[in-house]
Each structure stands twice: as C-alpha cells, then as structure tokens.
Scaffold this motif. Sequence first.
Motif, short mmCIF file in Angstrom:
data_model
loop_
_atom_site.label_atom_id
_atom_site.label_comp_id
_atom_site.label_asym_id
_atom_site.label_seq_id
_atom_site.Cartn_x
_atom_site.Cartn_y
_atom_site.Cartn_z
N LEU A 45 -2.50 7.29 -7.55
CA LEU A 45 -1.86 6.84 -6.31
C LEU A 45 -2.54 7.46 -5.10
O LEU A 45 -2.77 6.78 -4.09
CB LEU A 45 -0.37 7.18 -6.34
N ASN A 46 -2.88 8.76 -5.20
CA ASN A 46 -3.59 9.42 -4.10
C ASN A 46 -4.95 8.77 -3.87
O ASN A 46 -5.39 8.64 -2.71
CB ASN A 46 -3.78 10.91 -4.41
N PHE A 47 -5.62 8.38 -4.94
CA PHE A 47 -6.93 7.73 -4.84
C PHE A 47 -6.81 6.41 -4.07
O PHE A 47 -7.63 6.11 -3.18
CB PHE A 47 -7.46 7.49 -6.25
N ILE A 48 -5.78 5.64 -4.37
CA ILE A 48 -5.57 4.36 -3.68
C ILE A 48 -5.22 4.59 -2.21
O ILE A 48 -5.67 3.86 -1.31
CB ILE A 48 -4.47 3.54 -4.38
N GLU A 49 -4.43 5.62 -1.95
CA GLU A 49 -4.00 5.93 -0.58
C GLU A 49 -5.11 6.57 0.25
O GLU A 49 -4.99 6.67 1.47
CB GLU A 49 -2.79 6.86 -0.63
N GLY A 50 -6.18 7.03 -0.40
CA GLY A 50 -7.28 7.66 0.32
C GLY A 50 -7.08 9.14 0.56
O GLY A 50 -7.75 9.71 1.43
N SER A 51 -6.19 9.78 -0.21
CA SER A 51 -5.89 11.20 0.00
C SER A 51 -6.31 12.06 -1.18
O SER A 51 -5.86 13.20 -1.30
CB SER A 51 -4.40 11.38 0.27
N TYR A 52 -7.18 11.54 -2.06
CA TYR A 52 -7.62 12.28 -3.23
C TYR A 52 -8.93 13.00 -2.92
O TYR A 52 -9.54 12.79 -1.88
CB TYR A 52 -7.78 11.32 -4.42
N GLY A 53 -9.37 13.85 -3.83
CA GLY A 53 -10.60 14.62 -3.63
C GLY A 53 -11.87 13.78 -3.75
O GLY A 53 -12.95 14.26 -3.43
N VAL A 54 -11.75 12.54 -4.22
CA VAL A 54 -12.88 11.62 -4.33
C VAL A 54 -12.55 10.37 -3.52
O VAL A 54 -11.49 9.78 -3.70
CB VAL A 54 -13.14 11.23 -5.80
#
Length: 323
Positions: A45-54
């Motif tokens: 979910l963080n990846f989709i939201e743009g808030s992940y480490g990648v």
Amino acid sequence: MQSLQFSEPGKPGEVLQVHDLRLPDLSDDQVRLKILASPINPADLNFIEGSYGVNPVLPAVPGIEACGEVVESRSPDFKPGERCIFLRRAGLWASHAQVPASYLFKLPAAIDPLQAAMLKVNPATAWRLLTAFADLPRGSWIIQNAANSGVGRCVIPLAKSLGVRTINLVRRAELIPQLIVAGADQVLIDDAEVPGSVRDICGNVPPLLAFNCVGGESALRQLKCLAGGGTQITFGAMALRPLSIPNGLLIFKDLRIRGLWITRWIESAPRKEIEEVYGRLAGEMISGNLHIPIDSTYQLGDFRSALHRLSDPDRSGKVLFVP
C-alpha cells in the motif's frame, strides 16, 4: 493473463486498475510462473501511495511477495510444476510473472501455497530480528509491540523454537487470549504501565532486544524496559510518529538503536545464507510450527473488496489475492 496496475501514486482503491498482461518470449535463464497467491502487505500500500523506500517506475504492478508455479523455464534449475517464492521485486499482483532464475527460491513440495505466499517478508523479518542483532541465551526475554501483526505472530513461535521468551504488547484486550493460544509467554496492553509490568515479569533479567514497528510512545516504553546495552530494532512505523530518545537512556543504559529492512538483507546476503534461512522457515511452515492466519482471499478483479476488507475491525488475518 491479467495484472493490477497504477499509473500515478495515490490511494490504492482509486488508482489501481485491472489490465491485460502481455509477457515477452522467455530469454535465457528466465522462468515464467503462474501466481497461486499473493498477500496484501502494508508495504504494498505504501508503494502504491508513493511513501515506500522504493519509488515505482510507472506504470507499475504492485505485490512484493507471492507463491508461483513454474509453467515455462529456460533455466536448468527450475522445471514446470515446481513451486517457488520470489526473492526480488517482480510485480506480483498478477496472474503470471516472468523473472530471472536468480529471483526465485524453490519450495519443498509439501508446503501450502497460501502459507508459502507469505514466507518472504514476515517470517524472514522475524527470524532476522531474533538472530541478527544479539546472541540470545535460552530463557532470555525479548519485547515486541504490535504483537498481533504479521511479524509479531511469526516472532512468537520462532522465539519459542530458539528457547527465547516473549513479552508481547497489544492495543486491545481481546487480542490477549489469541496470542496466549499462539504461544506467547506474556501479553500486555501497550500503555504507561508496561515498564513496571516488565520489571515484575523479568526481575533482574530484563529484555535484551526490543522489536519496534509502531514508533512514538510505544517505542519509548520499550526502551525503558531494555537491559543495559540492549538493542531496539525498528522495522515499521505504524503510528507514523518518530521516536524521541531521552539522553539519559543512551548515556546510562548504553542502548543500541538499529533498523531492519528485509529487502536490504535479501539483496546483500550470500545466496547460501538466504537459502538456509528460507529452507528452515519453509520447514517450520510444513511442520505447522509457523502458521500465519489468513482472513480471506480475492480474485484480482475484486481488488476493491479486498482493500476494503483490510480496514474491517473483525479481520482476523492476512488478505490474499488468488489469481
């Protein structure tokens, strides 16, 4: 063949769409797999939201872990019908995936594919928390917050297999019996009483390690519980609040503050070490010692229902896609 894709960061329910998936012909040493199951993780979910480490390269297919079955292979190490997990990011919320053979770890035939789909992240994180930061003597204590999380529920049986006792912090009283049944030694409500309660439990042998995936006041309470020279490892930030550390805890207790991102370990560890760890964890799953609760499964086209289920207060385990 289908996949879930997003073309811009945002709320998953708003930016995800079902797309046809077209894979190129296999190159040398590549493997094509049918996805049997892929869980929804907070990191997805963080990846989709743009808030992940990648940061995603758009358009992107999310999904950081899955169990797949080989349908075609140009690698001598993998044959059709064999089942694998994906060690590297491959976009796994899809019906199929195609990757270099080095991305894969071959599974024992006896493992449940739904459990295997969740092998990469949480069990390996739990194992690294328990083994990579201290040599824990049998009978020693660790303390963890959000103990009902995916990692927390893996820590409990793996710690028991190592002879290590667990103090488990949760926010809701109704979770206490569940974790006791799962093998937790002690379960406490995560509030201001925790440091005193831990002193009563541990006496003169306080915890050597603290596993933090919450942050804020919960993480600070853990630090107050640690033995001198103890280590707190942060691997998540559910409260979205930073940790402020009083100077006295560092000066007078000489505490260590560390972080863990399982992706970095996978990318940097020797292949032999990775295979030994996942081989052991797969064995723990087959024996039933390591079992991750599953709440529900959904087809890719029903992704909005799957995402909605994540926020239901009565959810009792992982939500998975089963393409």
